[in-house]
Design a protein around this motif. Sequence first.
Motif, PDB file in Angstrom:
ATOM      1  N   VAL A 176     -59.511  -1.358  35.872  1.00 51.83           N
ATOM      2  CA  VAL A 176     -59.564  -2.770  36.242  1.00 51.83           C
ATOM      3  C   VAL A 176     -58.144  -3.192  36.602  1.00 51.83           C
ATOM      4  CG1 VAL A 176     -60.235  -5.081  35.507  1.00 51.83           C
ATOM      5  CG2 VAL A 176     -61.464  -3.089  34.621  1.00 51.83           C
ATOM      6  N   CYS A 177     -57.927  -3.545  37.868  1.00 52.65           N
ATOM      7  CA  CYS A 177     -56.543  -3.711  38.303  1.00 52.65           C
ATOM      8  C   CYS A 177     -56.361  -4.883  39.256  1.00 52.65           C
ATOM      9  CB  CYS A 177     -56.044  -2.431  38.970  1.00 52.65           C
ATOM     10  SG  CYS A 177     -57.079  -1.817  40.320  1.00 52.65           S
ATOM     11  N   ASN A 178     -55.195  -5.476  39.170  1.00 55.94           N
ATOM     12  CA  ASN A 178     -54.694  -6.485  40.094  1.00 55.94           C
ATOM     13  C   ASN A 178     -53.296  -6.836  39.616  1.00 55.94           C
ATOM     14  OD1 ASN A 178     -54.081  -8.763  41.693  1.00 55.94           O
ATOM     15  ND2 ASN A 178     -56.229  -9.337  41.807  1.00 55.94           N
ATOM     16  N   GLN A 179     -52.301  -6.697  40.482  1.00 55.02           N
ATOM     17  CA  GLN A 179     -50.940  -6.964  40.017  1.00 55.02           C
ATOM     18  C   GLN A 179     -50.671  -8.447  39.835  1.00 55.02           C
ATOM     19  OE1 GLN A 179     -51.534  -6.691  43.136  1.00 55.02           O
ATOM     20  NE2 GLN A 179     -50.133  -7.950  44.295  1.00 55.02           N
ATOM     21  N   LYS A 180     -51.582  -9.303  40.292  1.00 55.78           N
ATOM     22  CA  LYS A 180     -51.425 -10.745  40.079  1.00 55.78           C
ATOM     23  C   LYS A 180     -51.924 -11.109  38.681  1.00 55.78           C
ATOM     24  CE  LYS A 180     -52.633 -15.245  42.080  1.00 55.78           C
ATOM     25  NZ  LYS A 180     -53.007 -15.856  40.792  1.00 55.78           N
ATOM     26  N   GLY A 181     -51.115 -11.813  37.943  1.00 53.95           N
ATOM     27  CA  GLY A 181     -51.523 -12.237  36.614  1.00 53.95           C
ATOM     28  C   GLY A 181     -52.475 -13.414  36.669  1.00 53.95           C
ATOM     29  N   GLN A 192     -51.304  -0.287  48.375  1.00 52.92           N
ATOM     30  CA  GLN A 192     -50.845   0.721  47.423  1.00 52.92           C
ATOM     31  C   GLN A 192     -51.912   1.794  47.216  1.00 52.92           C
ATOM     32  OE1 GLN A 192     -49.771  -0.743  43.540  1.00 52.92           O
ATOM     33  NE2 GLN A 192     -48.832   1.173  42.911  1.00 52.92           N
ATOM     34  N   ILE A 193     -53.166   1.376  47.086  1.00 54.09           N
ATOM     35  CA  ILE A 193     -54.248   2.347  46.906  1.00 54.09           C
ATOM     36  C   ILE A 193     -54.375   3.246  48.132  1.00 54.09           C
ATOM     37  CG2 ILE A 193     -56.748   2.595  46.647  1.00 54.09           C
ATOM     38  CD1 ILE A 193     -56.682  -0.011  44.988  1.00 54.09           C
ATOM     39  N   GLU A 194     -54.350   2.654  49.304  1.00 53.63           N
ATOM     40  CA  GLU A 194     -54.486   3.440  50.538  1.00 53.63           C
ATOM     41  C   GLU A 194     -53.309   4.388  50.724  1.00 53.63           C
ATOM     42  OE1 GLU A 194     -54.908   0.343  53.398  1.00 53.63           O
ATOM     43  OE2 GLU A 194     -56.935  -0.197  52.697  1.00 53.63           O
ATOM     44  N   SER A 195     -52.106   3.934  50.384  1.00 50.27           N
ATOM     45  CA  SER A 195     -50.931   4.801  50.475  1.00 50.27           C
ATOM     46  C   SER A 195     -51.058   5.979  49.518  1.00 50.27           C
ATOM     47  CB  SER A 195     -49.662   4.000  50.154  1.00 50.27           C
ATOM     48  OG  SER A 195     -48.523   4.832  50.126  1.00 50.27           O
ATOM     49  N   GLY A 196     -51.533   5.710  48.290  1.00 52.25           N
ATOM     50  CA  GLY A 196     -51.723   6.783  47.327  1.00 52.25           C
ATOM     51  C   GLY A 196     -52.757   7.796  47.790  1.00 52.25           C
ATOM     52  N   GLN A 197     -53.831   7.322  48.400  1.00 47.50           N
ATOM     53  CA  GLN A 197     -54.860   8.237  48.894  1.00 47.50           C
ATOM     54  C   GLN A 197     -54.288   9.194  49.940  1.00 47.50           C
ATOM     55  OE1 GLN A 197     -59.195   6.397  48.779  1.00 47.50           O
ATOM     56  NE2 GLN A 197     -57.828   4.982  49.820  1.00 47.50           N
ATOM     57  N   VAL A 198     -53.428   8.664  50.802  1.00 50.68           N
ATOM     58  CA  VAL A 198     -52.818   9.502  51.832  1.00 50.68           C
ATOM     59  C   VAL A 198     -51.805  10.471  51.223  1.00 50.68           C
ATOM     60  CG1 VAL A 198     -51.325   9.487  53.881  1.00 50.68           C
ATOM     61  CG2 VAL A 198     -53.164   7.794  53.656  1.00 50.68           C
ATOM     62  N   VAL A 255     -44.889   2.569  39.451  1.00 47.42           N
ATOM     63  CA  VAL A 255     -45.425   3.920  39.311  1.00 47.42           C
ATOM     64  C   VAL A 255     -46.468   4.004  38.200  1.00 47.42           C
ATOM     65  CG1 VAL A 255     -43.406   5.058  40.296  1.00 47.42           C
ATOM     66  CG2 VAL A 255     -43.461   4.579  37.848  1.00 47.42           C
ATOM     67  N   GLY A 256     -46.411   3.071  37.240  1.00 48.88           N
ATOM     68  CA  GLY A 256     -47.458   3.028  36.228  1.00 48.88           C
ATOM     69  C   GLY A 256     -48.804   2.725  36.856  1.00 48.88           C
ATOM     70  N   MET A 257     -48.824   1.818  37.834  1.00 50.89           N
ATOM     71  CA  MET A 257     -50.060   1.527  38.557  1.00 50.89           C
ATOM     72  C   MET A 257     -50.477   2.710  39.406  1.00 50.89           C
ATOM     73  SD  MET A 257     -52.397  -0.709  38.851  1.00 50.89           S
ATOM     74  CE  MET A 257     -53.798   0.240  39.427  1.00 50.89           C
ATOM     75  N   ASP A 258     -49.501   3.438  39.967  1.00 52.43           N
ATOM     76  CA  ASP A 258     -49.831   4.669  40.697  1.00 52.43           C
ATOM     77  C   ASP A 258     -50.620   5.627  39.807  1.00 52.43           C
ATOM     78  OD1 ASP A 258     -48.650   3.969  43.086  1.00 52.43           O
ATOM     79  OD2 ASP A 258     -46.778   5.047  42.719  1.00 52.43           O
ATOM     80  N   ASP A 317     -55.718 -13.632  47.531  1.00 53.70           N
ATOM     81  CA  ASP A 317     -55.944 -12.878  48.751  1.00 53.70           C
ATOM     82  C   ASP A 317     -54.707 -12.055  49.099  1.00 53.70           C
ATOM     83  OD1 ASP A 317     -57.163 -11.989  51.084  1.00 53.70           O
ATOM     84  OD2 ASP A 317     -56.447 -13.686  52.247  1.00 53.70           O
ATOM     85  N   ASP A 318     -53.528 -12.667  48.993  1.00 50.49           N
ATOM     86  CA  ASP A 318     -52.280 -11.956  49.281  1.00 50.49           C
ATOM     87  C   ASP A 318     -52.069 -10.795  48.312  1.00 50.49           C
ATOM     88  OD1 ASP A 318     -51.796 -13.794  51.283  1.00 50.49           O
ATOM     89  OD2 ASP A 318     -50.537 -15.082  50.026  1.00 50.49           O
ATOM     90  N   ALA A 319     -52.322 -11.034  47.031  1.00 50.97           N
ATOM     91  CA  ALA A 319     -52.159  -9.986  46.024  1.00 50.97           C
ATOM     92  C   ALA A 319     -53.130  -8.836  46.269  1.00 50.97           C
ATOM     93  CB  ALA A 319     -52.369 -10.575  44.624  1.00 50.97           C
TER      94      ALA A 319
END
Length: 416
Positions: free
Chosen positions: A116-121, A330-336, A288-291, A321-323
């Motif tokens: 369960v993730c979102n960098q916005k608090g 980040q997810i798409e970059s990690g997949q690549v 990197v923790g989220m990575d 929406d921005d977050a």
Amino acid sequence: MATPNPSGDREKVVSKLPGWLRRDLKVRAAQLGVDIQDAVSQGIAMWQTTSDVAPVDTAGGVAWSTWLPPGQWAELKETCTSRGMPLVQGLAQAISLWLNTHSAPAPTSYTRRIVVCNQKGGVGKTSLAAGLAGAYAEDPELEVLVAAEAVALQSADGAGLSSEATDLLTTDEAHAGLGLRVLLVDYDPQGHLTKQLGLDLIGIDDPSLAKHMAGTVRTGSIRDMIVTVEDSRFGGRLDILPACNDAFLLDVMIAMDRNRQATLERVLEPLEADYDVIIVDAPPSLGVGMDAGIYYARRRENETPGNSGVLIPVQPEDSSDDAFDLLRRQIESGQVDWRIEVDDLGLVVNLYDSRDGYVVTSSLEAWQQLKEPRVIGVVRRLKEQREAVRARQNLISYAPTSEQAKVIRRIAREIV
């Protein structure tokens, strides 16, 4: 019901489908790399020329929609009429026919991993993670109330769904508790999840999840840190791995690890045999923790699509929406970079209140217009969750018949 697409190449159709058939369709389409709307269209085309398809049990159908080529829905209706059967039955037979003629590869069984993730608090990430864990762990001997799908996807004033869709099924459903073994991981250095469930944070000098990830713990096991939530509703099936404030330093602690994206998996994978579901309340950051959290949610070899993945809570406001866009990048970059696939389990629009005005209602509509990831629940801003936090209890236990609890149970069943 059919609504033309402005582009003219498809029309949106709304009907009912049994939940099990909808899930089978979603999983099979993902396994074969086929768009759901194309699978349904192919099934209808096959069904039109086949007369000996076995009847399908359509009891308990819930609101469901897809996009079909113009005219195909009308043709399906005509054929159903000529064959003397309800439209819902004809559609179910067509989808079953497609499933029966498109075999799935044999999957490997894995513990379900939900990050369960979102960098916005402030988006309700922690309350959603805790609520889902409670919904999965509820005693199977209990009869629990689950929000109907149409109710789970609309606001109090019905925004976001047509009247035809909401009329299909808008009453609560009674189900047995899921009775799954659940590990809830507080991966957030703020430790809100640990505190909400009435537990103490791990001492700063004691072994912690971050220290295990960094490889600085020389004795003992990660299992030594796990605490069982004492609540008869969960019957010992709900465990939590508490947080420690040292997680604020996690990015620094694992930055030099050769495979830093795999550090969370290295710690949690040995625990997976003990649980049906592991839910990770991820940190509110893009570090990197989220990575490591994204990597842990990846689809493993021969794992059923949608078994594991990321679940993203958002708010009905522009900043959310921005977050979301930043997290998706980040997810798409990690997949690549890591050559992995990360499944989107869905969006949950949290803390919704239509009384807050046009910005909120229009934002909800914008979220619901997304095709991927799709909105699988709208949780209104109600007092029960705040009261549960004050009482240091899981919402599912504190207010089991509340609207929030019923919607969260629906969300859990959407991705189970």
